[in-house]
Design an enzyme around this catalytic site. Structure first.
Site, PDB file in Angstrom:
ATOM      1  N   ILE A  25       0.290  22.183  -0.488  1.00  0.00           N
ATOM      2  CA  ILE A  25       0.503  22.453   0.938  1.00  0.00           C
ATOM      3  C   ILE A  25       1.144  23.827   1.119  1.00  0.00           C
ATOM      4  CG2 ILE A  25       1.526  21.576   3.086  1.00  0.00           C
ATOM      5  CD1 ILE A  25       1.664  18.815   1.635  1.00  0.00           C
ATOM      6  N   PHE A  54       9.295  23.444   0.705  1.00  0.00           N
ATOM      7  CA  PHE A  54       8.359  22.451   0.148  1.00  0.00           C
ATOM      8  C   PHE A  54       8.826  21.958  -1.221  1.00  0.00           C
ATOM      9  CE2 PHE A  54       4.878  22.741   3.058  1.00  0.00           C
ATOM     10  CZ  PHE A  54       4.727  24.060   3.446  1.00  0.00           C
ATOM     11  N   SER A  97       8.135  13.332   5.272  1.00  0.00           N
ATOM     12  CA  SER A  97       6.976  12.481   5.013  1.00  0.00           C
ATOM     13  C   SER A  97       7.019  11.215   5.855  1.00  0.00           C
ATOM     14  CB  SER A  97       6.959  12.111   3.524  1.00  0.00           C
ATOM     15  OG  SER A  97       6.079  11.034   3.296  1.00  0.00           O
ATOM     16  N   TYR A 103      11.380   8.482  -4.413  1.00  0.00           N
ATOM     17  CA  TYR A 103      10.789   9.663  -3.748  1.00  0.00           C
ATOM     18  C   TYR A 103      10.997   9.544  -2.239  1.00  0.00           C
ATOM     19  CZ  TYR A 103       7.228  12.219  -1.185  1.00  0.00           C
ATOM     20  OH  TYR A 103       6.597  12.996  -0.264  1.00  0.00           O
ATOM     21  N   LYS A 112      13.501  11.752   0.654  1.00  0.00           N
ATOM     22  CA  LYS A 112      13.093  12.338   1.947  1.00  0.00           C
ATOM     23  C   LYS A 112      14.021  11.852   3.056  1.00  0.00           C
ATOM     24  CE  LYS A 112       9.583  14.811   0.625  1.00  0.00           C
ATOM     25  NZ  LYS A 112       9.678  16.281   0.639  1.00  0.00           N
ATOM     26  N   TYR A 160       4.825  14.494   7.334  1.00  0.00           N
ATOM     27  CA  TYR A 160       3.387  14.530   7.083  1.00  0.00           C
ATOM     28  C   TYR A 160       2.863  13.121   6.848  1.00  0.00           C
ATOM     29  CZ  TYR A 160       4.864  19.043   5.029  1.00  0.00           C
ATOM     30  OH  TYR A 160       5.441  20.247   4.751  1.00  0.00           O
TER      31      TYR A 160
HETATM   32  C1  WQD Z   1      -3.229   6.485  -0.540  1.00  0.00           C
HETATM   33  C2  WQD Z   1      -3.913   5.120  -0.592  1.00  0.00           C
HETATM   34  C3  WQD Z   1      -3.293   3.749  -2.459  1.00  0.00           C
HETATM   35  C4  WQD Z   1      -4.968   6.256  -5.581  1.00  0.00           C
HETATM   36  C5  WQD Z   1       2.084   9.324  -1.054  1.00  0.00           C
HETATM   37  C6  WQD Z   1       3.440   9.698  -0.503  1.00  0.00           C
HETATM   38  C7  WQD Z   1       3.281  10.690   0.608  1.00  0.00           C
HETATM   39  C8  WQD Z   1       2.563  11.870   0.080  1.00  0.00           C
HETATM   40  C9  WQD Z   1       1.173  11.431  -0.421  1.00  0.00           C
HETATM   41  C10 WQD Z   1       3.314  13.720  -1.203  1.00  0.00           C
HETATM   42  C11 WQD Z   1      -2.974   3.999  -0.996  1.00  0.00           C
HETATM   43  C12 WQD Z   1      -4.759   4.140  -2.529  1.00  0.00           C
HETATM   44  C13 WQD Z   1      -4.577   5.778  -4.348  1.00  0.00           C
HETATM   45  C14 WQD Z   1      -5.962   5.558  -6.325  1.00  0.00           C
HETATM   46  C15 WQD Z   1      -6.116   3.949  -4.552  1.00  0.00           C
HETATM   47  N1  WQD Z   1       3.332  12.454  -0.957  1.00  0.00           N
HETATM   48  N2  WQD Z   1      -5.143   4.648  -3.850  1.00  0.00           N
HETATM   49  N3  WQD Z   1      -6.497   4.429  -5.778  1.00  0.00           N
HETATM   50  O1  WQD Z   1       0.876   6.652  -1.517  1.00  0.00           O
HETATM   51  O2  WQD Z   1      -0.191   6.922   0.802  1.00  0.00           O
HETATM   52  O3  WQD Z   1       1.357   8.668  -0.055  1.00  0.00           O
HETATM   53  O4  WQD Z   1       1.391  10.463  -1.458  1.00  0.00           O
HETATM   54  O5  WQD Z   1       2.834  14.636  -0.640  1.00  0.00           O
HETATM   55  O6  WQD Z   1       4.565  11.084   1.057  1.00  0.00           O
HETATM   56  O7  WQD Z   1       4.034   8.544   0.032  1.00  0.00           O
HETATM   57  O8  WQD Z   1      -0.870   8.443  -1.069  1.00  0.00           O
HETATM   58  O9  WQD Z   1      -3.010   9.079  -2.085  1.00  0.00           O
HETATM   59  O10 WQD Z   1      -1.287   7.878  -3.524  1.00  0.00           O
HETATM   60  O11 WQD Z   1      -2.515   6.617  -1.765  1.00  0.00           O
HETATM   61  O12 WQD Z   1      -6.604   2.919  -4.091  1.00  0.00           O
HETATM   62  O13 WQD Z   1      -6.352   5.943  -7.453  1.00  0.00           O
HETATM   63  O14 WQD Z   1      -4.927   5.182  -1.598  1.00  0.00           O
HETATM   64  O15 WQD Z   1      -3.116   2.383  -2.820  1.00  0.00           O
HETATM   65  O16 WQD Z   1      -3.317   2.842  -0.265  1.00  0.00           O
HETATM   66  P1  WQD Z   1       0.299   7.524  -0.463  1.00  0.00           P
HETATM   67  P2  WQD Z   1      -1.941   8.058  -2.194  1.00  0.00           P
END
Ligand code: WQD
Length: 344
Positions: free
Chosen positions: A14, A83, A127, A152, A156, A180
């Site tokens: 980002i 960041f 976040s 984590y 925040k 975000y």
């Molecule tokens: C999204 C969805 C998973 C991987 C976190 C932090 C947020 C930000 C982004 C930093 C969920 C599903 C994921 C995979 C899957 N952090 N998934 N298979 O957890 O919503 O957010 O990361 O910038 O602050 O909280 O993001 O992309 O890990 O997951 O099914 O291999 O995708 O279960 O439902 P998340 P994510």
């Protein structure tokens, strides 16, 4: 050239997109980054995209002496976008102290130095994680902050409180907290994008690596949630749209437009999309069939969250404008470019 802005973590996903948008708006940018989760050639790519090379110093925000020397050298830094932080939810559960030290002390160091060197304010990278599982959806900025699901997310929440308490103590600084949702996609130039180290934790990089054959299969973490198709719902926001929100927030600080010394904004699209819907949207946007399987839930995942972005839309005059199709295509084009460059 307009004011000089310090961007910590500016070679990250980002951060790098935000540096380009700041430069496109005429700001001079100083990047500091410890390169623990990015590399210095991102500075070259920023220059290729914007035509301007940002000042870059390899520096860890935990290094108070190094930070102080930076402010002594760049006495004209007017504001900071912070960041730099560790951000992997799963890793934070395994290494909580690393997360608390890195994410809290880095911020404390910056807040201590800002008044001493006349830095007016900070845009802080927060976040939607702070909401946990909201009771009401879409979630507004007034929703209660709930117990974090991971160290984590807790960092925040604590960071937001540290900023509030510091400003409330009378420190001559102000802040804008941008919460975000889920940043995805890449710069249309295909010169900037998400470059996770090792096995991607986040959905989109794992998805595009599966689509290109680096990963054999994408695991969908659960389809037994209380959602229409059983998979989790998120608010996926284009990273360039997100970057643009930071420029608006910086200008709100510089031009004294803040109504409170600390303001909070949800930066999301306002649309919830399930993991399975995202997979199908990727397949139709790119024509690439995705190999995936449904597996068990991932610890720490919340079921569904998406933003009510109305306050940011009206107060900041900012709105996420990219289409999901363009955003997914940008992620795929980025993955193809990485492959061309021999980068996994
Ligand atoms: C999204 C969805 C998973 C991987 C976190 C932090 C947020 C930000 C982004 C930093 C969920 C599903 C994921 C995979 C899957 N952090 N998934 N298979 O957890 O919503 O957010 O990361 O910038 O602050 O909280 O993001 O992309 O890990 O997951 O099914 O291999 O995708 O279960 O439902 P998340 P994510």
């Amino acid at each position: 050239m307009k004011e000089k802005i310090l961007v910590t973590g500016g070679t990250g996903y980002i951060g790098s997109h935000t540096v380009v948008e700041l430069q496109n708006s005429g700001y001079e940018v100083v990047i500091i980054d410890n390169l623990s989760n990015s590399n210095a050639d991102v500075v070259d790519n920023i220059e290729k995209v914007s035509g301007v090379r940002p000042i870059f110093e390899k520096l860890d925000c935990l290094d108070m002496e190094g930070l102080e020397n930076l402010f002594r050298k760049h006495t004209d830094i007017k504001a900071i976008i912070h960041f730099a932080a560790s951000k992997a939810v799963g890793e934070s559960v395994e290494k909580p102290l690393l997360y608390y030290r890195n994410n809290l002390v880095s911020l404390i160091n910056l807040l201590e130095l800002m008044p001493k060197y006349g830095v007016k304010g900070m845009v802080f990278s927060s976040s939607c994680t702070v909401y946990g599982q909201p009771d009401e959806l879409p979630v507004t900025e007034n929703a209660p902050v709930k117990k974090a699901e991971s160290p984590y997310g807790n960092t925040k929440q604590i960071n937001e409180e540290i900023i509030r308490d510091t400003v409330a103590s009378g420190a001559p600084i102000q802040a804008i907290l941008l919460r975000y949702f889920n940043p995805i996609g890449a710069h249309p130039s295909t010169l900037l994008g998400e470059l996770p180290n090792g096995v991607p934790q986040n959905l989109i990089p794992y998805l595009t690596q599966t689509a290109i054959g680096i990963r054999e299969k994408l695991s969908v973490f659960g389809d037994d949630y209380d959602t229409p198709d059983g998979s989790c719902i998120r608010d996926f926001i284009n990273v360039v749209d997100l970057a643009k929100a930071h420029v608006i927030a910086i200008e709100r600080i510089l031009w004294d437009k803040q109504k409170e010394p600390v303001e909070v904004f949800n930066i999301g699209t306002g649309k919830g999309l399930s993991v399975l819907e995202l997979i199908h949207a990727f397949e139709s946007a790119t024509g690439v069939k995705l190999n995936y399987q449904i597996v068990g839930r991932r610890a720490g995942d919340i079921e569904k969250v998406w933003a009510d972005p109305e306050y940011a839309n009206n107060e900041l005059g900012w709105k996420a404008g990219s289409t999901l199709e363009d955003t997914l295509k940008s992620a795929w084009n980025w993955q193809l470019k990485l492959c061309e460059r021999g980068i996994q």
